[in-house]
Design a protein around this motif. Sequence first.
Motif, short mmCIF file in Angstrom:
data_model
loop_
_atom_site.label_atom_id
_atom_site.label_comp_id
_atom_site.label_asym_id
_atom_site.label_seq_id
_atom_site.Cartn_x
_atom_site.Cartn_y
_atom_site.Cartn_z
N ALA A 191 21.67 60.80 -39.40
CA ALA A 191 22.21 59.81 -38.62
C ALA A 191 21.99 59.75 -37.19
CB ALA A 191 23.66 59.59 -39.01
N TYR A 192 22.12 60.80 -36.62
CA TYR A 192 21.96 60.92 -35.03
C TYR A 192 20.42 60.60 -34.99
CZ TYR A 192 26.42 62.62 -33.02
OH TYR A 192 27.73 62.72 -33.13
N ALA A 193 19.44 61.27 -35.95
CA ALA A 193 18.09 61.11 -35.60
C ALA A 193 17.57 59.69 -35.58
CB ALA A 193 17.27 61.73 -36.60
N VAL A 194 18.16 58.79 -36.52
CA VAL A 194 17.72 57.46 -36.58
C VAL A 194 18.51 56.59 -35.39
CG1 VAL A 194 18.30 55.19 -37.85
CG2 VAL A 194 17.63 57.37 -38.95
N ILE A 195 19.87 57.04 -35.24
CA ILE A 195 20.61 56.01 -34.28
C ILE A 195 19.95 56.34 -32.75
CG2 ILE A 195 22.62 55.63 -33.12
CD1 ILE A 195 24.10 56.27 -35.87
N ASN A 196 19.91 57.83 -32.48
CA ASN A 196 19.32 58.17 -31.14
C ASN A 196 18.04 57.60 -30.54
OD1 ASN A 196 21.47 59.59 -30.07
ND2 ASN A 196 20.99 61.35 -31.29
N THR A 197 17.16 57.65 -31.76
CA THR A 197 15.71 57.36 -31.43
C THR A 197 15.73 55.85 -31.47
OG1 THR A 197 15.07 59.08 -32.71
CG2 THR A 197 13.49 57.71 -32.08
N ALA A 198 16.33 55.05 -32.15
CA ALA A 198 16.27 53.61 -32.36
C ALA A 198 17.07 52.96 -30.97
CB ALA A 198 16.86 52.82 -33.55
N ILE A 199 18.09 53.59 -30.69
CA ILE A 199 18.86 52.79 -29.20
C ILE A 199 17.87 53.25 -28.48
CG2 ILE A 199 20.68 53.42 -28.04
CD1 ILE A 199 21.33 51.52 -30.47
N ALA A 200 17.37 54.50 -28.23
CA ALA A 200 16.18 54.76 -27.06
C ALA A 200 15.32 53.95 -26.99
CB ALA A 200 16.01 56.40 -27.07
N SER A 201 14.64 53.57 -28.30
CA SER A 201 13.58 52.57 -28.01
C SER A 201 13.93 51.32 -27.61
CB SER A 201 13.04 52.77 -29.33
OG SER A 201 13.67 52.08 -30.56
N MET A 202 15.05 50.97 -28.05
CA MET A 202 15.55 49.43 -27.38
C MET A 202 15.66 49.61 -26.12
SD MET A 202 17.65 47.75 -30.41
CE MET A 202 18.72 49.35 -31.05
N ILE A 203 16.40 50.61 -25.30
CA ILE A 203 16.71 50.75 -24.16
C ILE A 203 15.43 50.72 -23.38
CG2 ILE A 203 17.68 51.98 -22.27
CD1 ILE A 203 19.73 52.89 -24.33
N GLN A 204 14.48 51.24 -23.82
CA GLN A 204 13.16 51.56 -23.01
C GLN A 204 12.24 50.17 -23.07
OE1 GLN A 204 10.18 53.78 -25.19
NE2 GLN A 204 8.98 54.65 -23.38
N CYS A 205 12.51 49.42 -24.03
CA CYS A 205 11.56 48.33 -24.44
C CYS A 205 12.09 46.98 -24.07
CB CYS A 205 10.82 48.35 -25.81
SG CYS A 205 9.81 49.99 -25.95
N ILE A 206 13.41 46.70 -24.38
CA ILE A 206 13.87 45.44 -24.70
C ILE A 206 14.79 45.16 -23.87
CG2 ILE A 206 14.93 43.73 -26.34
CD1 ILE A 206 12.11 44.56 -26.99
N ASP A 207 14.93 44.06 -23.21
CA ASP A 207 16.19 43.25 -22.65
C ASP A 207 16.81 42.23 -23.60
OD1 ASP A 207 16.27 44.65 -19.88
OD2 ASP A 207 14.85 43.76 -19.26
N TRP A 208 18.16 41.99 -23.36
CA TRP A 208 18.95 41.10 -24.47
C TRP A 208 19.44 40.22 -23.57
CZ3 TRP A 208 17.41 42.04 -29.39
CH2 TRP A 208 16.98 43.27 -29.73
N LYS A 209 19.26 38.68 -23.97
CA LYS A 209 20.20 37.77 -23.55
C LYS A 209 21.06 37.12 -24.54
CE LYS A 209 18.42 34.48 -20.56
NZ LYS A 209 17.59 33.30 -20.07
#
Length: 527
Positions: A469-487
């Motif tokens: 769970a940590y492997a999936v959540i940490n990496t997915a959240i990190a990739s979204m923070i790195q690449c995406i902004d949200w409105k």
Amino acid sequence: MTVTPPWNSGKDCKMNSISDVYYYLLCFLLSLVSAFLIRSISNKSSESAPGRHLPPSPPSVPIIGHLHYVRPLLHKSFHHLSAKYGPLLYLRLGSYPCLVVSSPSMAEEIFKTQDVNFAARPVSPFGDGLLFGADGFTTATYGDYWRFMKKLCVTELLGTRQVERSGTVRHQEIARFLRQMIQSASNSEVVDVGAQLMKLTNNIICRMVMSTSCSDEDDEAERIRELVKRSFELVGKMSLANSLGPLKKFGFWLYAKEAKEVTTRYDEMFEKLLKEHEERAKTNDREGNKDLMDILLEAYHDDEAEFRITRRQLKSFILDLFLGGTTTSAETMQWAVAELINHPNVYKIARDEIESVVGRSRLVEETDIPCLHYLQAVVKETLRLHPNATLIPRVCHQDCKINGFDIPASTPVVVNVYSVGRDPAIWENPNEFCPERFLVSSKSETKGQNFDFLPFGGGRRACPGKNLAYAVINTAIASMIQCIDWKVIGEDGDGAKLSMQEAVSVSLTMASPLRCLPSVYFNPFEA
């Protein structure tokens, strides 16, 4: 003798039928009340046994006990009661007793000091065979089968080696998810973030469990995703029915047809996949490239195994993997995205950390996570405030004492993880989202022995999938923070502030879909 006119016979017949209905309904209600009274008197007698010193209880009402305190969000109801009456409460919900544990010290009693005595879980509402019922690993009786499967999880299925081996799968699926978000951004398409994260986690589990392709043209993963969604809805319905005491059989009957249909679909799908894996194993050496289904089949066919699992138990465990590994992680990530949107300063700090460690030439990877301390703190703070399993159930095996109070054998127990994570004696400003608190060493998780922080439970029945769970959540959240902004797109228009209201659900779910317009901050596929 009175003669009924023929033109009136139908009306009288109808009136008699209505009277019969009311008569039987009255008898049924009287029987129900009698059953509750008898059960309540019986429980009262056992509770007031000479010399028995039970934990404190709020004032109760005859027959219903403490049900009048309960609201749809059960964890919040228990939280408010514990704040007023203490961290160890003895409640009577209708005719059923329940011990509510709401502090780290009391949780330590359950998960450590008396772990063996509280290793059993309450009987599943699916005990009659629905959704594989008692054959499930998470709901199994504490015994040989459970111990064998737990050992298999730790050493093979969900151990460090297998999690590392499946890292490529997670990287590929996260990259696919990001490409879709980038495409949506270029098309100015609003995204249901929760639905897309559910698809991401389901695809990861599909490929890890059975190497199933999750391409857009292949609907195998979609069928499983729909079944998982229906399963959680059924769990909620059946759990509600299970709380109805004398009426629970009637409640089960209402949903039996739907539950059997879902079970049959799972059974047919898993049987087909198992046979495909068995045939492939005869002609293809998959050593070093085994999925979880391969490992399970090896245990199933092992004549010298310390416990011979049945095919039904094998299928049930696969189902546990889907139920425990898709919705839970997706919902946690949805809460994390919502908190980050509502706290742009946290978003910026996390992004700056990723850029300092990874740079702007490639996508963040799992191997980077140990160096991303603030990112890990963001995930842990999300799990503290929004634990997916807010209430962890156990059963007291034999009479014992906790904090000087008597706990009768067979008493159901719930550890309120929601309250533990908001204990003001442990957490400063407990209702605020503050990842910095997890940068302090005393607040770091230490192999499940820190009872201030229990998103994956504790003791021998703690979730064996925590590392995955940590492997999936940490990496997915990190990739979204790195690449995406949200409105945020809401009823109040673009840029609306997100509501953090919870839905009435078996797991901790956002009440409103998280609908956002993504924009690209960094495109790693063009770097």
